[in-house]
Scaffold this motif. Structure first.
Motif, PDB file in Angstrom:
ATOM      1  N   GLU A   1       0.839  -1.195   0.000  1.00 41.45           N
ATOM      2  CA  GLU A   1       0.000   0.000   0.000  1.00 41.45           C
ATOM      3  C   GLU A   1       0.878   1.250   0.000  1.00 41.45           C
ATOM      4  O   GLU A   1       1.894   1.307   0.692  1.00 41.45           O
ATOM      5  CB  GLU A   1      -0.898  -0.009   1.239  1.00 41.45           C
ATOM      6  N   SER A   2       0.501   2.244  -0.773  1.00 40.48           N
ATOM      7  CA  SER A   2       1.279   3.474  -0.864  1.00 40.48           C
ATOM      8  C   SER A   2       1.230   4.247   0.450  1.00 40.48           C
ATOM      9  O   SER A   2       0.204   4.277   1.137  1.00 40.48           O
ATOM     10  CB  SER A   2       0.738   4.351  -1.988  1.00 40.48           C
ATOM     11  N   THR A   3       2.347   4.859   0.792  1.00 37.36           N
ATOM     12  CA  THR A   3       2.416   5.700   1.985  1.00 37.36           C
ATOM     13  C   THR A   3       1.734   7.039   1.707  1.00 37.36           C
ATOM     14  O   THR A   3       1.905   7.615   0.632  1.00 37.36           O
ATOM     15  CB  THR A   3       3.882   5.952   2.377  1.00 37.36           C
ATOM     16  N   PHE A   4       0.970   7.511   2.684  1.00 37.08           N
ATOM     17  CA  PHE A   4       0.385   8.847   2.559  1.00 37.08           C
ATOM     18  C   PHE A   4       1.259   9.818   3.344  1.00 37.08           C
ATOM     19  O   PHE A   4       1.522   9.617   4.533  1.00 37.08           O
ATOM     20  CB  PHE A   4      -1.047   8.875   3.101  1.00 37.08           C
ATOM     21  N   TYR A   5       1.735  10.870   2.664  1.00 38.37           N
ATOM     22  CA  TYR A   5       2.669  11.819   3.253  1.00 38.37           C
ATOM     23  C   TYR A   5       1.974  13.133   3.606  1.00 38.37           C
ATOM     24  O   TYR A   5       1.109  13.602   2.863  1.00 38.37           O
ATOM     25  CB  TYR A   5       3.819  12.113   2.280  1.00 38.37           C
ATOM     26  N   SER A   6       2.370  13.691   4.710  1.00 37.10           N
ATOM     27  CA  SER A   6       1.992  15.055   5.068  1.00 37.10           C
ATOM     28  C   SER A   6       3.236  15.920   4.950  1.00 37.10           C
ATOM     29  O   SER A   6       4.216  15.702   5.677  1.00 37.10           O
ATOM     30  CB  SER A   6       1.449  15.119   6.501  1.00 37.10           C
TER      31      SER A   6
ATOM     32  N   PHE B   1       3.527   9.393   7.241  1.00 39.44           N
ATOM     33  CA  PHE B   1       4.900   9.890   7.292  1.00 39.44           C
ATOM     34  C   PHE B   1       4.842  11.399   7.104  1.00 39.44           C
ATOM     35  O   PHE B   1       4.052  11.903   6.312  1.00 39.44           O
ATOM     36  CB  PHE B   1       5.736   9.263   6.173  1.00 39.44           C
ATOM     37  N   PHE B   2       5.677  12.121   7.858  1.00 37.28           N
ATOM     38  CA  PHE B   2       5.687  13.577   7.803  1.00 37.28           C
ATOM     39  C   PHE B   2       6.998  14.053   7.171  1.00 37.28           C
ATOM     40  O   PHE B   2       8.086  13.704   7.642  1.00 37.28           O
ATOM     41  CB  PHE B   2       5.544  14.167   9.206  1.00 37.28           C
ATOM     42  N   VAL B   3       6.874  14.821   6.121  1.00 41.87           N
ATOM     43  CA  VAL B   3       8.037  15.375   5.435  1.00 41.87           C
ATOM     44  C   VAL B   3       8.106  16.862   5.762  1.00 41.87           C
ATOM     45  O   VAL B   3       7.162  17.612   5.499  1.00 41.87           O
ATOM     46  CB  VAL B   3       7.935  15.178   3.913  1.00 41.87           C
ATOM     47  N   ILE B   4       9.219  17.276   6.345  1.00 39.81           N
ATOM     48  CA  ILE B   4       9.401  18.665   6.781  1.00 39.81           C
ATOM     49  C   ILE B   4      10.350  19.370   5.825  1.00 39.81           C
ATOM     50  O   ILE B   4      11.467  18.896   5.572  1.00 39.81           O
ATOM     51  CB  ILE B   4       9.965  18.709   8.213  1.00 39.81           C
ATOM     52  N   LEU B   5       9.895  20.486   5.276  1.00 45.06           N
ATOM     53  CA  LEU B   5      10.707  21.269   4.348  1.00 45.06           C
ATOM     54  C   LEU B   5      10.754  22.716   4.796  1.00 45.06           C
ATOM     55  O   LEU B   5       9.782  23.229   5.373  1.00 45.06           O
ATOM     56  CB  LEU B   5      10.116  21.208   2.929  1.00 45.06           C
TER      57      LEU B   5
ATOM     58  N   HIS C   1       0.203  10.746  -3.502  1.00 44.63           N
ATOM     59  CA  HIS C   1      -0.463  10.498  -2.224  1.00 44.63           C
ATOM     60  C   HIS C   1       0.122  11.388  -1.112  1.00 44.63           C
ATOM     61  O   HIS C   1       0.923  10.947  -0.285  1.00 44.63           O
ATOM     62  CB  HIS C   1      -0.338   9.024  -1.838  1.00 44.63           C
ATOM     63  N   PHE C   2      -0.294  12.635  -1.097  1.00 44.57           N
ATOM     64  CA  PHE C   2       0.216  13.541  -0.068  1.00 44.57           C
ATOM     65  C   PHE C   2      -0.726  14.727   0.128  1.00 44.57           C
ATOM     66  O   PHE C   2      -1.542  15.056  -0.724  1.00 44.57           O
ATOM     67  CB  PHE C   2       1.621  14.036  -0.421  1.00 44.57           C
ATOM     68  N   GLU C   3      -0.582  15.328   1.288  1.00 43.00           N
ATOM     69  CA  GLU C   3      -1.237  16.587   1.612  1.00 43.00           C
ATOM     70  C   GLU C   3      -0.156  17.593   1.978  1.00 43.00           C
ATOM     71  O   GLU C   3       1.002  17.219   2.237  1.00 43.00           O
ATOM     72  CB  GLU C   3      -2.215  16.423   2.784  1.00 43.00           C
ATOM     73  N   VAL C   4      -0.505  18.863   2.004  1.00 41.72           N
ATOM     74  CA  VAL C   4       0.437  19.920   2.354  1.00 41.72           C
ATOM     75  C   VAL C   4      -0.163  20.751   3.478  1.00 41.72           C
ATOM     76  O   VAL C   4      -1.320  21.176   3.395  1.00 41.72           O
ATOM     77  CB  VAL C   4       0.738  20.834   1.141  1.00 41.72           C
ATOM     78  N   LEU C   5       0.610  20.962   4.537  1.00 38.62           N
ATOM     79  CA  LEU C   5       0.176  21.795   5.652  1.00 38.62           C
ATOM     80  C   LEU C   5       1.108  22.989   5.779  1.00 38.62           C
ATOM     81  O   LEU C   5       2.324  22.817   5.975  1.00 38.62           O
ATOM     82  CB  LEU C   5       0.156  21.009   6.962  1.00 38.62           C
TER      83      LEU C   5
END
Length: 328
Positions: A4-9, A87-91, A35-39
């Motif tokens: 299953e694909s990972t959903f990223y924030s 999973f949370f990706v911080i940029l 598969h991601f959202e942006v906060l």
């Protein structure tokens, strides 16, 4: 059976940088991985990014939050508390990414089976000569930049940095995020994650183009802060203060001593200055090899000196505060 694909924030704190945020959000609209959202978390900015964010309402699964200024560490915590990702990706907001960025993150996490990652930073063709020179100095082996973006190095086990970092929900639940909000908050967080048994890895292909500062005055201020932050981290983890972290302070002291010797003991001063010139030639040569530009190489020498002197000054000042038990 297909995994299953990972959903990223994707978590992006922003402070008075709407134009740079616009460029990063445009990059995210081009991602191959869907598969991601942006906060977006506006950390008490005087220049709002809300209008920029609204441009992408139909292009991205994007969410905007505003909070009173409390620093980037707590801004990230605030966003992660509201995120849906596995999973949370911080940029950083002053970053640009390739369309393959999240694709490479997904591949790297699965191949290495990790809960914590970091990616390197590079310069972009659109950057100004000063930005390219600063990027060189922050990654060169001739400065402390040589320990950044390496899987294993003289600075110890790889510690992801928050300009390009990812953590699993499991890490978040175990750590509750950043304990301090600035002054080395990302390194403190990385060390704490590793102490809890989580494994980190560098994902070389998940790189960003990091704009950093646009002039040398801003760069000096930033690196002075970084020097202070390194001592601040040692308040939490004394054993993480490595010999390489003393290099900028030694360089600053050495440059002062060379100057004194040139005035009081010219023969000795000239001898010592010769070693400085050889070191500078090494920096310039490395810069020419890396950038293919003599102009950027000269600017790179200036940037390297600013980096070492500013970092060294901040390091010494904060070390004195620690030694005398004065508050930061």
């Amino acid at each position: 059976m297909k995994e299953e694909s990972t959903f990223y924030s994707v978590i992006i704190p922003v402070y008075n940088r709407p134009q740079e945020l616009d460029e990063l959000l445009h990059c995210l609209t081009l991602q191959n991985y869907p598969h991601f959202e942006v906060l977006i978390i506006e950390d008490g900015s005087q220049i709002s990014s809300q209008e920029i964010v609204s441009k992408y309402a139909t292009l991205l699964d994007i969410h905007y939050f505003y909070k009173e200024n409390g620093g980037q560490g707590f801004a990230r915590n605030y966003a992660i508390e509201r995120a849906k990702g596995d999973f949370f990706v911080i940029l950083d907001s002053d970053a640009l990414v390739e369309s393959s960025y999240l694709e490479e993150v997904e591949k790297g996490i699965r191949e290495k089976n990790i809960d914590l990652f970091g990616g390197p930073d590079k310069d972009h063709v659109s950057f100004t000569p000063i930005q390219k020179a600063i990027s060189f100095s922050m990654t060169s082996l001739f400065t402390t930049g040589g320990i950044r973006g390496k899987e294993k190095n003289v600075g110890g086990q790889f510690h992801p940095r928050s300009f390009n970092m990812g953590i699993s929900r499991k890490v978040w639940e175990a750590t509750h995020g950043f304990k301090i909000t600035r002054m080395g908050e990302d390194i403190e967080f990385s060390i704490r994650c590793l102490s809890l048994g989580f494994h980190s890895a560098l994902l070389p292909k998940a790189f960003i183009y990091h704009k950093r500062r646009t002039d040398f005055a801003q760069f000096y201020k930033q690196l002075h802060f970084f020097g202070r932050a390194r001592i601040n981290i040692s308040r939490f983890f004394p054993n993480e203060l490595k010999w390489v972290h003393f290099f900028p302070a030694c360089y600053l002291i050495g440059m002062i001593l060379v100057g004194i010797c040139l005035i009081l003991f010219p023969e000795l001063g000239n001898y010592l200055a010769g070693f400085v010139v050889l070191y500078w030639l090494g920096i310039v040569t490395d810069a020419i090899v890396q950038t293919k530009s003599p102009k950027i190489a000269i600017l790179g020498l200036i940037a390297a000196n600013i980096q070492l002197i500013a970092y060294g000054q901040g390091f010494i000042e904060e070390a004195w505060k620690k030694f005398t038990n004065k508050p930061s």
